[in-house]
Design a protein around this motif. Structure first.
Motif, PDB file in Angstrom:
ATOM      1  N   LEU A  84       0.865  -1.180   0.000  1.00 14.88           N
ATOM      2  CA  LEU A  84       0.000   0.000   0.000  1.00 14.88           C
ATOM      3  C   LEU A  84       0.897   1.224   0.000  1.00 14.88           C
ATOM      4  O   LEU A  84       1.873   1.285   0.751  1.00 14.88           O
ATOM      5  N   TYR A 101      -0.935   0.156   6.613  1.00  8.96           N
ATOM      6  CA  TYR A 101      -2.301   0.542   7.001  1.00  8.96           C
ATOM      7  C   TYR A 101      -2.367   2.049   7.123  1.00  8.96           C
ATOM      8  O   TYR A 101      -1.392   2.687   7.551  1.00  8.96           O
ATOM      9  N   ALA A 104      -4.210  -2.811   2.127  1.00  8.87           N
ATOM     10  CA  ALA A 104      -4.033  -3.178   0.718  1.00  8.87           C
ATOM     11  C   ALA A 104      -5.272  -3.959   0.263  1.00  8.87           C
ATOM     12  O   ALA A 104      -5.870  -4.714   1.041  1.00  8.87           O
ATOM     13  N   HIS A 108      -8.058  -2.561  -0.685  1.00 11.57           N
ATOM     14  CA  HIS A 108      -9.290  -1.800  -0.407  1.00 11.57           C
ATOM     15  C   HIS A 108      -9.983  -1.409  -1.712  1.00 11.57           C
ATOM     16  O   HIS A 108      -9.325  -1.112  -2.702  1.00 11.57           O
ATOM     17  N   VAL A 128      -8.703   6.497  -2.529  1.00 15.45           N
ATOM     18  CA  VAL A 128      -8.090   5.168  -2.499  1.00 15.45           C
ATOM     19  C   VAL A 128      -8.339   4.512  -3.848  1.00 15.45           C
ATOM     20  O   VAL A 128      -9.497   4.429  -4.294  1.00 15.45           O
ATOM     21  N   ASN A 143      -4.362   0.281  -4.653  1.00 11.76           N
ATOM     22  CA  ASN A 143      -3.421   0.151  -3.533  1.00 11.76           C
ATOM     23  C   ASN A 143      -2.615   1.410  -3.270  1.00 11.76           C
ATOM     24  O   ASN A 143      -1.460   1.360  -2.841  1.00 11.76           O
ATOM     25  N   LYS A 144      -3.253   2.546  -3.541  1.00 15.40           N
ATOM     26  CA  LYS A 144      -2.607   3.819  -3.238  1.00 15.40           C
ATOM     27  C   LYS A 144      -3.618   4.728  -2.537  1.00 15.40           C
ATOM     28  O   LYS A 144      -4.764   4.832  -2.994  1.00 15.40           O
TER      29      LYS A 144
END
Ligand code: ATP
Length: 132
Positions: free
Chosen positions: A4, A22, A36, A38, A70, A73-74
């Motif tokens: 992430l 997180y 990661a 999300h 989001v 993964n960023k």
């Protein structure tokens, strides 16, 4: 394992770019957390502390308004103002708090109450984030 990425940016600068495990952030509807994997999300941010975990370390930053996005993964935090906890000038925040408090107590008709209240929230948010 999926990673992430976290980026915190303001109109003036890139505050942070880091690989994290997180992210916890203050949304206007309450705190939300991102791992990661999300799903895509766009959330309006409140004023306060956000944190990110890297292994066993938890680090804090102050954010004042803006958005968190989001995707892939960023986590991109676009804030009006943001500082890492150890970059916060606590004396300056204390002075901002005193100024806002005095303005609210004076109760002058020309006082922009909302503006003073937001200034006070920023100051208190900075003071509490700096002590994390
Ligand atoms: P002040 O009245 O002290 O300027 P403010 O809440 O009005 O506080 P902001 O408008 O939120 O300040 O931020 C203006 C700029 O100053 C931003 O770049 C922000 O990161 C920085 N900043 C504000 N207060 C602090 C602080 N206590 N420590 C470090 N940087 C700060």
């Amino acid at each position: 394992m999926e990673g992430l990425r976290l980026e915190i940016v303001t109109p003036d600068k890139v505050v942070l770019q880091a690989d994290v495990d997180y992210v916890g952030a203050p949304g206007v509807d309450g705190e939300f957390g991102v791992l990661a994997g999300h799903i895509p999300l766009l959330a309006a941010l409140s004023i306060g502390g956000m944190y990110y975990r890297q292994g066993v370390q938890t680090r804090w930053a102050f954010v004042s308004g803006g958005f968190a996005e989001v995707a892939d993964n960023k986590v991109t935090v676009l804030a009006e103002a943001a500082e890492l906890a150890d970059e916060i000038d606590v004396d300056r925040a204390q002075q901002a708090y005193e100024r806002a408090k005095a303005r609210l107590e004076e109760q002058r008709p020309e006082t922009d109450i909302m503006r003073a209240q937001f200034a006070m929230r920023r100051a208190l948010g900075r003071i509490s984030t700096a002590s994390r």
